[in-house]
Scaffold this motif. Structure first.
Motif: not given
Length: 134
Positions: A86, A108-109, A115, A133
């Motif tokens: 990430p 963003w997650d 990610r 992630l």
């Protein structure tokens, strides 16, 4: 019934307005584009698994089809680059946007466990950056 093997996907082609700008963008993403291609009408780089990514100028595309016209900016192409983790997604996004490329979607997650980020290449194509992630 044919005894011939099925056709094999060999290359993905992109038509670009500015060869040098496009090659610089994709070199920043780690593709091994040979030196000396920045002013050529055609360039290509090997990809893992034996595929190639190819670039042709607008003029080259018009030699194949005189009626060819560039698609609108942002037309989906579906190129995605896997990052190490990430933090690598964040770093690559920051490097590309600092170099003047348009960030389409900041890192963003994502709900699907990655990610994710999107940066536009010089022709306005969204290029995805992703990593799983933890």
């Amino acid at each position: 019934m044919s005894t011939r093997p099925a056709p094999r996907l060999d290359a993905i082609g992109l038509v670009v307005a500015d060869m040098a700008a496009s090659l610089a963008f994709y070199r920043r993403l780690g593709l091994a584009v040979p030196d000396g291609c920045d002013t050529a009408p055609h360039a290509e780089a090997p990809l893992p698994g034996g595929l190639r990514l190819m670039w042709d100028t607008h003029e080259t595309a018009r030699t194949l089809d005189p009626r060819w016209a560039p698609p609108p900016a942002g037309t989906p192409t579906g190129l995605a680059f896997a990052c190490a983790d990430p933090a690598h997604v964040d770093a690559v996004y920051a490097e590309l946007t600092a170099a003047g490329h348009t960030g389409q979607k900041a890192p963003w997650d994502a709900d699907w466990g990655q990610r994710y980020a999107v940066v536009q290449d010089p022709d306005g194509r969204g290029v995805d950056l992703f990593a799983p992630l933890p």
